[in-house]
Every structure is written in structure tokens, then in C-alpha cells.
Motif scaffolding. Structure first.
Motif, PDB file in Angstrom:
ATOM      1  N   ASN A 170      -4.929   4.563  -4.820  1.00  0.00           N
ATOM      2  CA  ASN A 170      -6.350   4.213  -4.795  1.00  0.00           C
ATOM      3  C   ASN A 170      -6.652   3.080  -3.830  1.00  0.00           C
ATOM      4  O   ASN A 170      -7.765   2.561  -3.808  1.00  0.00           O
ATOM      5  CB  ASN A 170      -6.822   3.827  -6.198  1.00  0.00           C
ATOM      6  CG  ASN A 170      -6.813   5.000  -7.156  1.00  0.00           C
ATOM      7  OD1 ASN A 170      -7.099   6.132  -6.755  1.00  0.00           O
ATOM      8  ND2 ASN A 170      -6.479   4.752  -8.414  1.00  0.00           N
ATOM      9  N   GLY A 171      -5.650   2.683  -3.052  1.00  0.00           N
ATOM     10  CA  GLY A 171      -5.863   1.631  -2.068  1.00  0.00           C
ATOM     11  C   GLY A 171      -5.505   0.263  -2.606  1.00  0.00           C
ATOM     12  O   GLY A 171      -4.898   0.122  -3.670  1.00  0.00           O
ATOM     13  N   LYS A 220      -9.409   1.413   0.923  1.00  0.00           N
ATOM     14  CA  LYS A 220      -9.081   2.597   0.135  1.00  0.00           C
ATOM     15  C   LYS A 220      -8.036   3.481   0.814  1.00  0.00           C
ATOM     16  O   LYS A 220      -7.366   4.270   0.145  1.00  0.00           O
ATOM     17  CB  LYS A 220     -10.361   3.405  -0.103  1.00  0.00           C
ATOM     18  CG  LYS A 220     -11.458   2.609  -0.791  1.00  0.00           C
ATOM     19  CD  LYS A 220     -12.761   3.396  -0.886  1.00  0.00           C
ATOM     20  CE  LYS A 220     -13.865   2.566  -1.501  1.00  0.00           C
ATOM     21  NZ  LYS A 220     -15.147   3.322  -1.570  1.00  0.00           N
ATOM     22  N   PHE A 221      -7.902   3.344   2.143  1.00  0.00           N
ATOM     23  CA  PHE A 221      -7.000   4.247   2.868  1.00  0.00           C
ATOM     24  C   PHE A 221      -6.567   3.604   4.179  1.00  0.00           C
ATOM     25  O   PHE A 221      -7.370   2.983   4.884  1.00  0.00           O
ATOM     26  CB  PHE A 221      -7.711   5.573   3.155  1.00  0.00           C
ATOM     27  CG  PHE A 221      -6.976   6.469   4.118  1.00  0.00           C
ATOM     28  CD1 PHE A 221      -5.823   7.142   3.734  1.00  0.00           C
ATOM     29  CD2 PHE A 221      -7.435   6.620   5.421  1.00  0.00           C
ATOM     30  CE1 PHE A 221      -5.146   7.956   4.630  1.00  0.00           C
ATOM     31  CE2 PHE A 221      -6.761   7.435   6.325  1.00  0.00           C
ATOM     32  CZ  PHE A 221      -5.609   8.106   5.919  1.00  0.00           C
ATOM     33  N   TYR A 240       0.832  -1.200   0.000  1.00  0.00           N
ATOM     34  CA  TYR A 240       0.000   0.000   0.000  1.00  0.00           C
ATOM     35  C   TYR A 240       0.862   1.244   0.000  1.00  0.00           C
ATOM     36  O   TYR A 240       1.842   1.344   0.743  1.00  0.00           O
ATOM     37  CB  TYR A 240      -0.908  -0.006   1.236  1.00  0.00           C
ATOM     38  CG  TYR A 240      -1.607   1.317   1.459  1.00  0.00           C
ATOM     39  CD1 TYR A 240      -2.714   1.679   0.683  1.00  0.00           C
ATOM     40  CD2 TYR A 240      -1.162   2.217   2.428  1.00  0.00           C
ATOM     41  CE1 TYR A 240      -3.347   2.893   0.877  1.00  0.00           C
ATOM     42  CE2 TYR A 240      -1.795   3.426   2.631  1.00  0.00           C
ATOM     43  CZ  TYR A 240      -2.885   3.768   1.849  1.00  0.00           C
ATOM     44  OH  TYR A 240      -3.509   4.976   2.033  1.00  0.00           O
ATOM     45  N   ASP A 277      -4.258   4.980   7.545  1.00  0.00           N
ATOM     46  CA  ASP A 277      -3.436   5.976   8.224  1.00  0.00           C
ATOM     47  C   ASP A 277      -2.334   5.205   8.953  1.00  0.00           C
ATOM     48  O   ASP A 277      -2.492   4.786  10.101  1.00  0.00           O
ATOM     49  CB  ASP A 277      -4.279   6.788   9.214  1.00  0.00           C
ATOM     50  CG  ASP A 277      -3.513   7.962   9.801  1.00  0.00           C
ATOM     51  OD1 ASP A 277      -2.278   7.834   9.976  1.00  0.00           O
ATOM     52  OD2 ASP A 277      -4.141   8.990  10.113  1.00  0.00           O
ATOM     53  N   LYS A 295     -10.228   3.409   5.630  1.00  0.00           N
ATOM     54  CA  LYS A 295     -11.436   3.575   4.841  1.00  0.00           C
ATOM     55  C   LYS A 295     -11.552   2.354   3.952  1.00  0.00           C
ATOM     56  O   LYS A 295     -10.615   2.017   3.227  1.00  0.00           O
ATOM     57  CB  LYS A 295     -11.379   4.852   4.002  1.00  0.00           C
ATOM     58  CG  LYS A 295     -12.674   5.144   3.257  1.00  0.00           C
ATOM     59  CD  LYS A 295     -12.580   6.466   2.492  1.00  0.00           C
ATOM     60  CE  LYS A 295     -13.901   6.760   1.773  1.00  0.00           C
ATOM     61  NZ  LYS A 295     -13.826   8.040   1.016  1.00  0.00           N
ATOM     62  N   GLN A 354     -12.636   2.890  11.127  1.00  0.00           N
ATOM     63  CA  GLN A 354     -13.099   3.711  10.001  1.00  0.00           C
ATOM     64  C   GLN A 354     -13.775   4.982  10.516  1.00  0.00           C
ATOM     65  O   GLN A 354     -13.558   6.075   9.968  1.00  0.00           O
ATOM     66  CB  GLN A 354     -14.060   2.913   9.114  1.00  0.00           C
ATOM     67  CG  GLN A 354     -14.596   3.716   7.936  1.00  0.00           C
ATOM     68  CD  GLN A 354     -15.099   2.845   6.803  1.00  0.00           C
ATOM     69  OE1 GLN A 354     -14.486   2.758   5.751  1.00  0.00           O
ATOM     70  NE2 GLN A 354     -16.230   2.191   7.012  1.00  0.00           N
ATOM     71  N   PRO A 358       0.587   5.475   0.427  1.00  0.00           N
ATOM     72  CA  PRO A 358      -0.279   6.622   0.744  1.00  0.00           C
ATOM     73  C   PRO A 358      -0.535   7.464  -0.499  1.00  0.00           C
ATOM     74  O   PRO A 358       0.365   7.711  -1.299  1.00  0.00           O
ATOM     75  CB  PRO A 358       0.544   7.393   1.785  1.00  0.00           C
ATOM     76  CG  PRO A 358       1.419   6.349   2.416  1.00  0.00           C
ATOM     77  CD  PRO A 358       1.767   5.403   1.307  1.00  0.00           C
TER      78      PRO A 358
END
Length: 233
Positions: free
Chosen positions: A176-177, A219-220, A171, A222, A212, A206, A173
Motif C-alpha cells: 500500500n506504499g 503509494k507506488f 517499500y 516504479d 504515485k 507521476q 512492490p
């Protein structure tokens, strides 16, 4: 199912595998004596307790590494991706596999016989050194996993599993995930908890904005906050 053999000298994952420092002649010999295989989701490469039949180098895809647990439930030790080696930990006395390995998505691997693998190890100090480094890294990861299962609450264990997945699927940052081919039960086994608790923790993370996702599409992540949660990065 056998596929045309890719050459080890030009393999795109060689740099992140135990073959990265091997000389050209060893790589050519390996290329000439391997089979390129495809395993579909759910197919097993290795079965715990059965005789070792070969050594596998993952070229693409993800496998889950398991040991048998209580009541027949597997304990997922880790996930293995491109560049990983499988099957090299057979017991010398019984030639039995101590672990199982199962494809969690389409898996493409290069396979060599154990006899040929033993010959290569004797011929190549660089390969032997790479194998030892891989074993030490596996031991370290299993130790960390044991500490998490023993001492961390569920939220921290799920966060650690998500970090493991983000790293394995590479992944980035701002991308698009990633689409993760893992069931919630797989994630629960990896985190040492239940599927219901995983779903609850994912929803909470989430809502906090740390991840996300929609279904299996993450999709995301952190990464900084997830690392802070685990306190074991």
C-alpha cells in the motif's frame, strides 16, 4: 525521554546493524549499559561542532544527516534508519562532531557513552569490524551523493533521492506504499535543488507513471524505471 531498555540479543534490527556478529556476552554488556531514548521530530541527536556525548543505535524511525552549507543552509548527506549507528565519527583531537543528526519522525535509539563505546571496541573484534564496514559504506554513499550533485541533472537527482527513500522505508512492490515524514524542503536538500524544482519533478514522474503519491503518502514507486533514470544504481 528514557524508555525501558530492549535487550540487544533479541533486538529486531540487530541483523541489519553493526551488532549482527557480536557475541552474546558483548550484547549483554551493551544491554546493561545503554539508555533507550525517544526523540521527536525536529529534535537533534548530534550537533556539528559540539562535543560528542554519546553513540546512538537507531532502533526505529528516520534521522537526516547534515553538514552546514553556505548561508546557513544545511546540506543533507543522507538519511539514516533502523540499524544505523550515529556519533561514532567524532574527531579524536577535539572530540567534536563533524555532522548533525536530526529526527525527521519519531526516533527510538539506544545510547551509550563514548567512554563505554571505546571499551567495547577494544573487547570485541566483531564490533570493530562492523564499525569499519559501516564507515566504509558511509564513505561510498557520500561519494555517490557528491557525484550526483556534481554531474546529474535535477530529474536524475530527484530519482536517486526517491530510491534512497524507498529503500530506507522498506517499500515493497505491491504494498500500500509508504508514508514519508519528510518535507519537500528535506527532499530538495537531499537532491541538492529547490523545493519548487522537486515539486515539478515529482509531478512529472507521476504523470509518466513512475511514482504515485498524495501529499506525503507515496503509494507506488516504479523502482526499475527510477534506477534507469539515475544510471548510478
Amino acid at each position: 525521554m528514557a524508555q525501558p531498555n530492549p535487550r540487544c540479543n533479541t533486538c529486531r534490527v540487530r541483523a541489519c546493524s553493526v551488532l549482527r556478529n557480536c557475541p552474546g556476552d558483548i550484547l549483554e554488556t551493551l544491554s546493561d549499559n545503554k539508555k533507550y531514548l525517544h526523540f521527536q521530530r525536529g529534535e537533534r541527536l548530534l550537533i556539528e561542532g559540539q562535543r560528542g556525548e554519546g553513540i546512538y543505535f537507531i532502533r526505529s524511525g528516520i534521522a537526516k544527516i547534515e553538514v552546514n552549507g553556505k548561508n546557513g543552509r544545511p546540506l543533507v548527506l543522507r538519511l539514516a534508519g533502523a540499524g544505523s549507528i550515529l556519533g561514532h565519527r567524532i574527531h579524536d583531537s577535539t572530540n567534536e562532531q563533524p555532522l548533525s543528526a536530526e529526527a525527521v519522525e519519531d526516533l527510538y535509539v539506544c545510547r551509550i557513552s563514548t567512554a563505554f563505546y571505546d571499551q567495547l571496541i577494544e573487547k570485541s573484534p566483531a564490533l570493530h569490524s562492523g564499525i569499519m564496514g559501516s564507515l566504509l559504506n558511509e564513505m561510498h554513499q557520500v561519494e555517490l551523493h557528491a557525484v550526483r550533485l556534481t554531474h546529474l541533472p535535477v530529474k536524475e537527482r530527484v530519482a536517486a533521492a526517491l530510491l534512497h527513500i524507498a529503500k530506507l522505508y522498506r517499500y515493497e512492490p505491491g504494498s500500500n506504499g509508504i508514508r514519508v515524514h519528510l518535507e519537500r524542503q528535506d527532499l530538495a536538500d537531499l537532491a541538492g535543488t529547490t523545493k519548487e524544482q522537486v515539486s515539478r519533478m515529482l509531478t512529472g514522474l507521476q504523470r509518466a507513471g513512475f511514482i504515485k503519491f498524495s501529499g506525503k503518502h507515496f503509494k507506488f514507486f516504479d523502482l526499475n524505471h527510477l534506477q534507469h533514470i539515475t544510471a548510478l544504481h
